[in-house]
Design a protein around this motif. Structure first.
Motif, PDB file in Angstrom:
ATOM      1  N   ILE A 195      -2.376   0.288   5.732  1.00 43.14           N
ATOM      2  CA  ILE A 195      -2.089   1.331   5.855  1.00 43.14           C
ATOM      3  C   ILE A 195      -0.897   1.539   4.377  1.00 43.14           C
ATOM      4  CG2 ILE A 195      -3.456   2.699   6.992  1.00 43.14           C
ATOM      5  CD1 ILE A 195      -1.412   3.800   8.022  1.00 43.14           C
ATOM      6  N   GLY A 196      -0.526   2.404   3.938  1.00 40.48           N
ATOM      7  CA  GLY A 196       0.275   2.695   3.256  1.00 40.48           C
ATOM      8  C   GLY A 196      -0.556   4.467   2.711  1.00 40.48           C
ATOM      9  N   VAL A 197       0.711   5.152   3.480  1.00 43.63           N
ATOM     10  CA  VAL A 197       0.827   6.412   3.441  1.00 43.63           C
ATOM     11  C   VAL A 197       2.534   7.258   2.898  1.00 43.63           C
ATOM     12  CG1 VAL A 197       0.683   9.042   4.641  1.00 43.63           C
ATOM     13  CG2 VAL A 197       0.211   7.332   5.751  1.00 43.63           C
ATOM     14  N   ALA A 198       2.080   8.589   1.751  1.00 42.97           N
ATOM     15  CA  ALA A 198       3.379   9.296   1.266  1.00 42.97           C
ATOM     16  C   ALA A 198       2.703  10.228   0.472  1.00 42.97           C
ATOM     17  CB  ALA A 198       3.119   7.893  -0.217  1.00 42.97           C
ATOM     18  N   HIS A 199       4.226  11.070   0.533  1.00 43.74           N
ATOM     19  CA  HIS A 199       4.232  12.234   0.005  1.00 43.74           C
ATOM     20  C   HIS A 199       5.074  12.710  -1.266  1.00 43.74           C
ATOM     21  CE1 HIS A 199       6.587  13.012   2.910  1.00 43.74           C
ATOM     22  NE2 HIS A 199       7.379  14.208   1.999  1.00 43.74           N
ATOM     23  N   ALA A 200       4.642  13.872  -2.061  1.00 43.94           N
ATOM     24  CA  ALA A 200       5.274  14.219  -3.342  1.00 43.94           C
ATOM     25  C   ALA A 200       5.426  15.624  -3.486  1.00 43.94           C
ATOM     26  CB  ALA A 200       4.845  13.197  -4.813  1.00 43.94           C
ATOM     27  N   GLN A 201       6.455  16.220  -3.721  1.00 44.83           N
ATOM     28  CA  GLN A 201       6.406  17.833  -3.702  1.00 44.83           C
ATOM     29  C   GLN A 201       6.523  18.012  -5.523  1.00 44.83           C
ATOM     30  OE1 GLN A 201       8.756  19.572  -0.675  1.00 44.83           O
ATOM     31  NE2 GLN A 201       7.727  21.670  -1.459  1.00 44.83           N
ATOM     32  N   ASN A 202       6.172  18.590  -5.571  1.00 43.82           N
ATOM     33  CA  ASN A 202       6.836  19.272  -7.247  1.00 43.82           C
ATOM     34  C   ASN A 202       7.030  20.856  -6.527  1.00 43.82           C
ATOM     35  OD1 ASN A 202       4.206  21.108  -6.883  1.00 43.82           O
ATOM     36  ND2 ASN A 202       3.514  20.230  -8.341  1.00 43.82           N
TER      37      ASN A 202
ATOM     38  N   HIS B 258       5.370  23.398  -6.904  1.00 44.90           N
ATOM     39  CA  HIS B 258       4.548  24.156  -6.392  1.00 44.90           C
ATOM     40  C   HIS B 258       3.303  23.710  -4.753  1.00 44.90           C
ATOM     41  CE1 HIS B 258       4.489  25.031 -10.137  1.00 44.90           C
ATOM     42  NE2 HIS B 258       4.020  26.421 -10.220  1.00 44.90           N
ATOM     43  N   ARG B 259       3.846  22.715  -4.859  1.00 43.34           N
ATOM     44  CA  ARG B 259       2.469  21.714  -3.554  1.00 43.34           C
ATOM     45  C   ARG B 259       3.288  21.101  -3.475  1.00 43.34           C
ATOM     46  NH1 ARG B 259      -1.368  23.111  -7.277  1.00 43.34           N
ATOM     47  NH2 ARG B 259      -1.928  25.046  -6.648  1.00 43.34           N
ATOM     48  N   ILE B 260       2.988  20.440  -1.772  1.00 47.23           N
ATOM     49  CA  ILE B 260       2.865  18.857  -1.909  1.00 47.23           C
ATOM     50  C   ILE B 260       2.271  18.297  -2.083  1.00 47.23           C
ATOM     51  CG2 ILE B 260       3.852  17.584   0.206  1.00 47.23           C
ATOM     52  CD1 ILE B 260       5.277  19.757   1.711  1.00 47.23           C
ATOM     53  N   TYR B 261       1.687  16.781  -2.107  1.00 49.91           N
ATOM     54  CA  TYR B 261       0.941  15.918  -2.605  1.00 49.91           C
ATOM     55  C   TYR B 261       0.842  15.110  -1.462  1.00 49.91           C
ATOM     56  CZ  TYR B 261      -0.992  18.300  -6.830  1.00 49.91           C
ATOM     57  OH  TYR B 261      -1.277  19.481  -7.475  1.00 49.91           O
ATOM     58  N   TRP B 262      -0.052  14.470  -1.058  1.00 50.47           N
ATOM     59  CA  TRP B 262      -0.732  13.575   0.006  1.00 50.47           C
ATOM     60  C   TRP B 262      -1.246  11.964  -0.951  1.00 50.47           C
ATOM     61  CZ3 TRP B 262       2.121  12.652   4.434  1.00 50.47           C
ATOM     62  CH2 TRP B 262       3.409  14.938   4.805  1.00 50.47           C
ATOM     63  N   ALA B 263      -0.937  10.465  -0.826  1.00 44.16           N
ATOM     64  CA  ALA B 263      -1.877  10.234  -0.232  1.00 44.16           C
ATOM     65  C   ALA B 263      -1.776   8.750   0.549  1.00 44.16           C
ATOM     66  CB  ALA B 263      -1.586   8.982  -1.807  1.00 44.16           C
ATOM     67  N   MET B 264      -2.509   8.027   0.583  1.00 44.39           N
ATOM     68  CA  MET B 264      -2.805   7.452   1.552  1.00 44.39           C
ATOM     69  C   MET B 264      -3.830   6.512   1.121  1.00 44.39           C
ATOM     70  SD  MET B 264      -5.054   6.525   4.842  1.00 44.39           S
ATOM     71  CE  MET B 264      -5.987   6.930   4.480  1.00 44.39           C
ATOM     72  N   ILE B 265      -3.447   4.964   1.699  1.00 36.16           N
ATOM     73  CA  ILE B 265      -4.712   4.049   1.261  1.00 36.16           C
ATOM     74  C   ILE B 265      -4.637   3.344   2.256  1.00 36.16           C
ATOM     75  CG2 ILE B 265      -4.836   1.916  -0.185  1.00 36.16           C
ATOM     76  CD1 ILE B 265      -3.276   3.286  -2.578  1.00 36.16           C
TER      77      ILE B 265
ATOM     78  N   GLN C 153       2.483   5.437  -2.838  1.00 36.59           N
ATOM     79  CA  GLN C 153       4.005   7.319  -3.468  1.00 36.59           C
ATOM     80  C   GLN C 153       3.641   6.387  -5.025  1.00 36.59           C
ATOM     81  OE1 GLN C 153       6.255   7.671  -1.587  1.00 36.59           O
ATOM     82  NE2 GLN C 153       6.196   9.059  -2.916  1.00 36.59           N
ATOM     83  N   GLU C 154       3.394   5.834  -5.710  1.00 39.94           N
ATOM     84  CA  GLU C 154       3.035   6.044  -7.508  1.00 39.94           C
ATOM     85  C   GLU C 154       1.896   6.784  -7.377  1.00 39.94           C
ATOM     86  OE1 GLU C 154       1.948   2.233  -8.529  1.00 39.94           O
ATOM     87  OE2 GLU C 154       4.406   1.587  -8.145  1.00 39.94           O
ATOM     88  N   GLN C 155       0.924   7.637  -6.888  1.00 38.95           N
ATOM     89  CA  GLN C 155       0.150   8.197  -7.000  1.00 38.95           C
ATOM     90  C   GLN C 155      -0.041   9.594  -6.340  1.00 38.95           C
ATOM     91  OE1 GLN C 155      -3.083   7.943  -8.115  1.00 38.95           O
ATOM     92  NE2 GLN C 155      -4.225  10.023  -7.637  1.00 38.95           N
ATOM     93  N   ALA C 156       1.150   9.638  -5.444  1.00 42.48           N
ATOM     94  CA  ALA C 156       1.503  10.641  -4.836  1.00 42.48           C
ATOM     95  C   ALA C 156       2.048  11.967  -6.041  1.00 42.48           C
ATOM     96  CB  ALA C 156       1.717  10.533  -3.532  1.00 42.48           C
ATOM     97  N   ASN C 157       3.406  10.483  -6.471  1.00 36.26           N
ATOM     98  CA  ASN C 157       4.625  10.690  -7.586  1.00 36.26           C
ATOM     99  C   ASN C 157       3.113  11.115  -8.865  1.00 36.26           C
ATOM    100  OD1 ASN C 157       6.438  10.328  -6.074  1.00 36.26           O
ATOM    101  ND2 ASN C 157       7.053   8.296  -7.163  1.00 36.26           N
TER     102      ASN C 157
ATOM    103  N   LEU D 235       0.534  -0.829  -0.042  1.00 37.59           N
ATOM    104  CA  LEU D 235      -0.237   0.093   0.046  1.00 37.59           C
ATOM    105  C   LEU D 235       1.433   1.598   0.075  1.00 37.59           C
ATOM    106  CD1 LEU D 235      -2.457  -0.929   2.666  1.00 37.59           C
ATOM    107  CD2 LEU D 235      -2.886  -0.904  -0.028  1.00 37.59           C
ATOM    108  N   THR D 236       2.216   0.764   0.652  1.00 36.21           N
ATOM    109  CA  THR D 236       3.078   1.646   0.520  1.00 36.21           C
ATOM    110  C   THR D 236       3.440   2.938  -0.997  1.00 36.21           C
ATOM    111  OG1 THR D 236       3.743   1.999   2.850  1.00 36.21           O
ATOM    112  CG2 THR D 236       4.880   3.325   1.335  1.00 36.21           C
ATOM    113  N   ARG D 237       3.462   1.337  -1.582  1.00 33.03           N
ATOM    114  CA  ARG D 237       3.974   1.825  -2.750  1.00 33.03           C
ATOM    115  C   ARG D 237       2.875   2.411  -3.780  1.00 33.03           C
ATOM    116  NH1 ARG D 237       3.250  -1.441  -6.914  1.00 33.03           N
ATOM    117  NH2 ARG D 237       2.597  -2.987  -5.429  1.00 33.03           N
ATOM    118  N   LEU D 238       2.201   2.317  -3.983  1.00 28.38           N
ATOM    119  CA  LEU D 238       1.032   2.098  -4.435  1.00 28.38           C
ATOM    120  C   LEU D 238       0.215   3.718  -3.833  1.00 28.38           C
ATOM    121  CD1 LEU D 238      -1.985  -0.554  -3.928  1.00 28.38           C
ATOM    122  CD2 LEU D 238      -0.268  -0.293  -5.780  1.00 28.38           C
TER     123      LEU D 238
END
Length: 182
Positions: free
Chosen positions: A162-169, A171-178, A94-98, A89-92
Motif C-alpha cells: 500500500i501507499g497512503v498519503a494526505h495533503a492539505q490546502n 480548505h480541507r485535507i485530501y487522502w489517497a490510498m493505493i 502523495q502525488e495524487q493527494a497533492n 505506491l506511497t509516492r503515487l
C-alpha cells in the motif's frame, strides 16, 4: 452405621456415582445450549437488506494510527493477508493527494487517469481510494470500510503493498490510498 444427608441411595460405589452425575449434568447442559442456539438463529421474517459484515474486532480496537496496521487488521478480519508500505505506491498516492489539494477537487483524474499513473509502477493489479475532510487516517478508513466499492478495494485479493498519503490546502485535507499486487 452413620447416616448421610445425601438423599440418593445408590448401590454404585461413590466414585461411579460422581462420574454418572457429572455425565448427566454435561449432557443436560449441552442439550439446553443446543436448544438455546436453535432458538436464537430461528427468524420469522428474512432481512431484506442485511447490513454489511462488521469487522470483529473493530478497527477501532487497534490503538495505532499507522495505516499499514489498520488496513492489515481490517484485511485479516476478512480473510486477506497483511500489507506493507511500498515506496512506489506511497509516492503515487502523495502525488495524487497533492494534485487534489492543489485543485481543491476530489477526483481520481486530478493528476492523470489512474491507469496511466499505475502503469509504470510494476504492479499487475491495483486500486485507489480517495477522500477528503477527515483529519486523521482512522476516520478516513472508517468512511471507506462503510462503502462497498472502497471496501472491495481495501480487500483486493492478493494485495501485499500500500501507499497512503494526505495533503492539505486552505480548505480541507485530501487522502489517497493505493493498494497493489505484483
Amino acid at each position: 452405621m452413620p447416616r448421610s444427608n445425601n438423599t440418593c441411595n445408590s448401590r454404585l460405589p461413590k466414585p461411579w456415582f460422581n462420574v454418572a452425575l457429572a455425565l448427566v449434568t454435561l449432557i443436560a447442559s449441552a442439550y439446553a445450549g443446543e436448544q438455546k442456539a436453535t432458538a436464537q438463529t430461528d427468524t420469522a421474517t428474512p432481512i431484506e437488506n442485511p447490513p454489511l459484515p462488521r469487522p470483529k474486532p473493530s478497527i477501532h480496537d487497534v490503538t495505532d494510527e499507522n495505516p499499514t496496521i489498520l488496513i492489515s487488521a481490517f484485511r485479516h478480519q476478512h480473510g486477506e493477508d497483511s500489507v506493507v508500505i511500498s515506496p512506489v505506491l506511497t509516492r503515487l498516492a502523495q502525488e495524487q493527494a497533492n494534485a487534489m489539494a492543489a485543485r481543491d477537487s476530489l477526483d481520481h483524474n486530478a493528476l492523470a487517469p489512474f491507469s496511466s499513473r499505475i502503469g509504470r509502477s510494476g504492479f499487475s493489479r491495483a486500486a485507489e481510494n480517495i477522500a477528503y475532510g477527515h483529519v486523521d487516517f482512522p476516520a478516513t478508513l472508517e468512511q471507506w470500510t462503510n462503502s462497498a466499492m472502497h471496501r472491495a478495494n481495501l480487500l483486493l485479493h492478493g494485495a501485499k503493498w500500500i501507499g497512503v498519503a494526505h495533503a492539505q490546502n486552505g480548505h480541507r485535507i485530501y487522502w489517497a490510498m493505493i493498494i497493489g499486487a505484483k
